[in-house]
Design an enzyme around this catalytic site. Sequence first.
Site, PDB file in Angstrom:
ATOM      1  N   ASP A 117       0.822  -1.213   0.000  1.00 27.98           N
ATOM      2  CA  ASP A 117       0.000   0.000   0.000  1.00 27.98           C
ATOM      3  C   ASP A 117       0.855   1.262   0.000  1.00 27.98           C
ATOM      4  O   ASP A 117       0.363   2.352   0.319  1.00 27.98           O
ATOM      5  CB  ASP A 117      -0.904   0.021   1.239  1.00 27.98           C
ATOM      6  CG  ASP A 117      -2.240  -0.663   0.988  1.00 27.98           C
ATOM      7  OD1 ASP A 117      -2.448  -1.145  -0.138  1.00 27.98           O
ATOM      8  OD2 ASP A 117      -3.062  -0.725   1.915  1.00 27.98           O
ATOM      9  N   ASP A 121       3.600  -9.192   9.426  1.00 27.08           N
ATOM     10  CA  ASP A 121       3.845  -7.776   9.182  1.00 27.08           C
ATOM     11  C   ASP A 121       5.235  -7.591   8.592  1.00 27.08           C
ATOM     12  O   ASP A 121       6.080  -8.491   8.641  1.00 27.08           O
ATOM     13  CB  ASP A 121       3.707  -6.983  10.480  1.00 27.08           C
ATOM     14  CG  ASP A 121       2.250  -6.773  10.870  1.00 27.08           C
ATOM     15  OD1 ASP A 121       1.366  -7.062  10.037  1.00 27.08           O
ATOM     16  OD2 ASP A 121       1.993  -6.328  12.007  1.00 27.08           O
ATOM     17  N   ASP A 138       7.908  -6.199   9.437  1.00 26.53           N
ATOM     18  CA  ASP A 138       9.118  -6.297  10.257  1.00 26.53           C
ATOM     19  C   ASP A 138       9.277  -7.672  10.896  1.00 26.53           C
ATOM     20  O   ASP A 138      10.160  -7.854  11.739  1.00 26.53           O
ATOM     21  CB  ASP A 138       9.098  -5.227  11.350  1.00 26.53           C
ATOM     22  CG  ASP A 138       7.878  -5.340  12.252  1.00 26.53           C
ATOM     23  OD1 ASP A 138       6.763  -5.428  11.708  1.00 26.53           O
ATOM     24  OD2 ASP A 138       8.031  -5.329  13.484  1.00 26.53           O
ATOM     25  N   ASP A 178      -7.415  -7.421  13.616  1.00 24.96           N
ATOM     26  CA  ASP A 178      -7.027  -8.755  14.064  1.00 24.96           C
ATOM     27  C   ASP A 178      -7.901  -9.225  15.227  1.00 24.96           C
ATOM     28  O   ASP A 178      -8.394 -10.355  15.249  1.00 24.96           O
ATOM     29  CB  ASP A 178      -5.549  -8.766  14.460  1.00 24.96           C
ATOM     30  CG  ASP A 178      -5.165  -7.575  15.338  1.00 24.96           C
ATOM     31  OD1 ASP A 178      -6.046  -6.765  15.692  1.00 24.96           O
ATOM     32  OD2 ASP A 178      -3.972  -7.449  15.669  1.00 24.96           O
TER      33      ASP A 178
END
Length: 574
Positions: free
Chosen positions: A173, A232, A234, A326
């Site tokens: 994105d 994610d 990281d 989530d």
Amino acid sequence: MEAGEAAGAVLFLLAAAVSLLAAVSTGALDFTYLVTVVGEGSSTSPGSGGGAWWREAWVGARSRAVAPALQVGVWACMVMSVMLVVEATYNSAVSVAARLVGWRPERWFKWEPLGGGAGAGDEEKGEAAAAAYPMVMVQIPMYNELEVYKLSIGAVCGLKWPKERLIIQVLDDSTDAFIKNLVELECEDWASKGLNIKYATRSGRKGFKAGALKKGMEWDYAKQCEYVAIFDADFQPEPDFLLRTVPFLMHNQNVALVQARWVFVNDRVSLLTRIQKTFLDYHFKAEQEAGSATFAFFSFNGTAGVWRTEAINDAGGWKDRTTVEDMDLAVRATLKGWKFIYLGDLRVKSELPSTYKAYCRQQFRWSCGGANLFRKMIWDVLVAKKVSSLKKIYILYSFFLVRRVVAPAVAFILYNVIIPVSVMIPELFLPIWGVAYIPTALLIVTAIRNPENLHTVPLWILFESVMSMHRLRAAVAGLLQLQEFNQWIVTKKVGNNAFDENNETPLLQKSRKRLINRVNLPEIGLSVFLIFCASYNLVFHGKNSFYINLYLQGLAFFLLGLNCVGTLPDHCCF
């Protein structure tokens, strides 16, 4: 000034006004002399003259109205404190008991290894061996992740799984064209090595992360996948991640999610990251393990987990109505009767926010989203037919009310407002068990599940006192659906290659900022208020002596107000 700073400034001014009135009423500050000189033009000794009447009026109002009103707040905080300590004790006791008896998910859920090993071996055995592996898609949502995109993509591409049974989907994105180009080139590079990696973009950022995940599930190739893992940008999973998680889903048709634990690549970088580790270690070791071991409820952490695609669809898919998509999906899936598995011994490396500003924004998003979801899900939980009444109580009371609302409320109102003000209002009664014994009990139960972080637990308590201001503001914004309740600000990362090989010294140097640009006004305001109350308590001894704690709290607010905790190597930071 941001809305949060304005709210903090208002809180400070209100508390300071009460403190000033209390100080004047008790004689610590006396403006009678100045009033008399200005009003009558004569010299009068302090404390005499016509100005004393309003002090007596304030003392009367204090004893008849202010103190009783605050006393109601005291008892409300006592009730919330008991709720909090019971919840923490329960979680710690259950998690410790589970460890002592050797509780493991394999004892309750079927698990069998897949084939004979990893993806490379399966290629040699041919298509027949690979067919035993289900189709899995791994999603990596990202947004302008220049510092970490290679880490996550590289780690996911290293997962042991037959290449023809694995789809890697990078959901980009990014709004920075340069970063988008780099991410796309990285995907093309891995695709040239034989991996089935898809680079997916969309127009706009509607729904933020939830919108990206939802859009990713709509692709034709995604519909053929039985399971979807999410990491994610990281996060760096170990090669055997899928081999350890997917078998639980394959052999237990009522299981929707397998959640792994987070570990951190930068937990020793600063005092800020050490304290965050203490908080998150307790969350995973106590809260997640307790919810899993008792088959009650625990939430998806948004990453480092594998979902059954059928369960996602059955629960209604990803929704962007809150900033905790989530948690939203996890609650809805639970209400549909699906079960979750938490693997505490399966650890995935990730990165902690390295600056105070980034951490505050992350915590605001989590706290605001959780409180807002509580508001939205109360009725759905109450009328759910596929979960027991005990599980409904656990979700509404323990998971939502105590952790999302009570915890920040009692931490801020009692310890940062009522106790400081009480040193100047002698009519106020504070039970010793509520202001001393309960905090001590919380400290002990936290330390029990955090023995390796024992040295940081006291600092964590002070840090949480400061963070309670932000979490309470976020909870109120979420419950009342204020303007900022659905804001999403991506947490800034630096990448673990921004630190030396010992994971201790920041290598990335940041530009020097002027002091005024580093100041957080709400924290500075509360520090002045707390230090004033501590000094008042020290000089004018009342029935309680809180000045040591108040000085420590004031110092904590002051240091964080100047951004002196975090990775700012150009400044004096810890």
